[in-house]
Motif scaffolding. Structure first.
Motif, mmCIF file in Angstrom:
data_model
loop_
_atom_site.group_PDB
_atom_site.id
_atom_site.type_symbol
_atom_site.label_atom_id
_atom_site.label_comp_id
_atom_site.label_asym_id
_atom_site.label_seq_id
_atom_site.Cartn_x
_atom_site.Cartn_y
_atom_site.Cartn_z
ATOM 1 N N PRO A 52 -2.349 -3.510 6.858
ATOM 2 C CA PRO A 52 -1.473 -4.434 6.132
ATOM 3 C C PRO A 52 -1.840 -5.890 6.403
ATOM 4 N N LEU A 53 -1.637 -6.709 5.401
ATOM 5 C CA LEU A 53 -1.795 -8.148 5.570
ATOM 6 C C LEU A 53 -0.577 -8.735 6.280
ATOM 7 N N ASP A 59 6.231 -11.447 2.356
ATOM 8 C CA ASP A 59 6.439 -11.117 0.944
ATOM 9 C C ASP A 59 7.577 -10.113 0.769
ATOM 10 N N ILE A 60 7.569 -9.055 1.578
ATOM 11 C CA ILE A 60 8.588 -8.023 1.435
ATOM 12 C C ILE A 60 9.947 -8.530 1.921
ATOM 13 N N LYS A 242 -6.053 2.052 -0.258
ATOM 14 C CA LYS A 242 -7.275 2.022 0.543
ATOM 15 C C LYS A 242 -7.734 0.569 0.706
ATOM 16 N N TYR A 243 -8.742 0.177 -0.048
ATOM 17 C CA TYR A 243 -9.298 -1.168 0.099
ATOM 18 C C TYR A 243 -8.413 -2.253 -0.513
ATOM 19 N N LEU A 244 -7.346 -1.861 -1.223
ATOM 20 C CA LEU A 244 -6.431 -2.845 -1.802
ATOM 21 C C LEU A 244 -5.186 -3.045 -0.944
ATOM 22 N N ASN A 245 -5.048 -2.280 0.145
ATOM 23 C CA ASN A 245 -4.038 -2.531 1.185
ATOM 24 C C ASN A 245 -2.607 -2.522 0.649
ATOM 25 N N ARG A 307 -0.516 -7.434 -3.722
ATOM 26 C CA ARG A 307 -0.711 -8.753 -4.315
ATOM 27 C C ARG A 307 -1.471 -9.682 -3.371
ATOM 28 N N GLY A 308 -1.193 -9.582 -2.070
ATOM 29 C CA GLY A 308 -1.907 -10.422 -1.110
ATOM 30 C C GLY A 308 -3.388 -10.134 -1.095
ATOM 31 N N THR A 309 -3.754 -8.857 -1.146
ATOM 32 C CA THR A 309 -5.170 -8.506 -1.157
ATOM 33 C C THR A 309 -5.834 -8.967 -2.444
ATOM 34 N N LEU A 310 -5.158 -8.810 -3.570
ATOM 35 C CA LEU A 310 -5.749 -9.263 -4.833
ATOM 36 C C LEU A 310 -5.974 -10.768 -4.822
ATOM 37 N N ASP A 311 -5.032 -11.520 -4.249
ATOM 38 C CA ASP A 311 -5.237 -12.968 -4.118
ATOM 39 C C ASP A 311 -6.462 -13.261 -3.252
#
Length: 430
Positions: A52-53, A59-60, A242-245, A307-311
């Motif tokens: 996790p980020l 965020d949550i 997975k890689y998108l956390n 969303r954090g990983t996509l950013d």
């Protein structure tokens, strides 16, 4: 020089190499964004569940306090209903090489794949096309789904028999497809071996046979560069944990190429996929575009973490992520050759960096028993029967010294008699 002295020199050299690779890594700072990355735990399973980020906690918490707690049911009208497509568009832009309006977040991977495969079969109008092509080494869910759909639709399965240490090639697809082929279902990265399939080449071969292709991107989304639109892929699905956390059980994504969306129907009709969901009227008319692939209420909580990983991926770019992935797996193979191969371990992953994703698999009869001991010692790969240990390396959160530490622990237990305690004088030097 004695064998012991040579081994010590080799260990020191590999540790120094790991430190140099970390020092030169342009993505090294990304590791600081992840919870637990500053501990001594060697996490070699990012291909199953990403870390996790740190921002996810905020965020949550903010969502609970302000959005859910503050706006309550008004949140649906204000922005929650738009999240599946908004986050889908960001995923398409940052990771999938997909223009807006073709990707949506929904359901589990199994459900999404079912929708896409059934929609693809229905889109084939030629009654002579009665075969679905798949491979023997695809992930179990994919195989089970296709078997079930073939039974439902009265279709025939055509199997591509795949080498477990490799994957499906363009040549195999050409040989398996023809006038009877309706749909081909494949994974871009083989879940067992890490083999990276030629997505553009295979897609072109399927189209040349007059068929449609459904790609499973579970092990590739967020670890390799993907260009769905450029390759003219028909359909694709993948998970986000997975890689998108996205976290345990976070919802999957569906991609449908824009050329197929008009008139296309998915088989699970639910209120959220209806043209006017809140009319609550009789009959079903699908919503326009990719939104028609929704069924039930969106899993808002499950979408927040990714969303954090996509950013972060938009910030650093998938080209840099892919380069780090190549270097990580190359270093893991180097450690295998130096430490594991002499102990009888076999590499079950292609040696060529361009032919593998972001994990490698190594085989040894001791690994089934050893995995629990490694986990207890904070070294976390995963096991795949019959004797494979997968070393999954998430480019944003994994360091080279972490890989060094983890593979050294595997060698220690091999030296100690497989799953026993490490010998005195740790093999690890970091």
């Amino acid at each position: 020089m004695t064998p012991a002295a040579a081994a010590a020199q080799n260990r020191d050299a590999l540790l120094q190499r790991a430190r140099e690779l970390d020092a030169a890594d342009p993505l090294a700072a990304c590791r600081d964004h992840f919870i637990g990355a500053d501990t001594d735990l060697a996490y070699l399973d990012g291909n199953s569940l990403g870390r996790p980020l740190k921002r996810t906690v905020t965020d949550i918490s903010s969502f609970i306090q302000d959005s859910w707690g503050g706006r309550l049911i008004r949140g649906w009208d204000e922005h929650w209903l738009e999240l599946p497509q908004a986050i889908g568009d960001q995923l398409g832009r940052a990771v999938l090489g997909a223009a807006a309006g073709q990707t949506i977040i929904a359901d589990s991977t199994t459900v999404v794949l079912y929708k896409l495969i059934r929609a693809a079969v229905a889109a084939i109008a030629d009654p002579a096309r009665t075969e679905i092509v798949l491979d023997t080494e695809n992930f179990p869910t994919d195989r089970y789904l296709v078997e079930g759909i073939a039974r439902e639709e009265g279709l025939t399965l055509r199997w591509i028999h795949t080498d477990p240490s490799a994957g499906v090639t363009v040549e195999q697809v050409r040989a398996a497809t023809g006038p009877a082929t309706a749909v081909v279902v494949l994974s871009q990265i083989a879940y067992r071996s890490g083999f990276l399939a030629d997505l553009p080449g295979i897609t072109a071969a399927v189209h040349a046979a007059g068929a449609l292709v459904v790609w499973d991107l579970c092990h590739s989304a967020g670890s390799v560069e993907i260009a769905l639109d450029a390759a003219e892929v028909d359909f694709a699905a993948g998970c986000t944990y997975k890689y998108l956390n996205g976290g345990p059980g976070s919802p999957a994504f569906a991609y449908v190429n824009a050329r197929h969306l008009p008139g296309l129907q998915q088989p699970i009709w639910g209120w959220m996929g209806r043209k006017d969901a809140f009319e609550m009227g009789p009959g079903y008319e699908a919503a326009d575009g990719i939104r028609g692939f929704l069924s039930g209420t969106p899993a808002v909580f499950g979408m927040l973490a990714m969303r954090g990983t996509l950013d972060l991926l938009e910030e650093v770019g998938m080209a840099a992520v892919r380069e780090k992935s190549r270097l990580l797996t190359a270093f893991a193979v180097e450690l295998h050759d130096a430490w594991l191969a002499p102990a009888g371990v076999e590499l079950a992953t292609p040696r060529e960096p361009e032919l593998r994703g972001s994990h490698i698999t190594v085989d040894h009869p001791a690994f089934r028993e050893m995995t629990a001991a490694l986990w207890a010692a904070d070294v976390i790969p995963d096991f795949r029967a019959p004797q494979g240990l997968r070393i999954g390396l998430s480019p944003l959160s994994t360091s080279f010294t972490e890989v060094h530490r983890g593979v050294a622990a595997i060698r220690e237990r091999l030296d100690a008699g497989h799953s026993g305690q490490p010998p005195e004088g740790s093999f690890r030097q970091d």
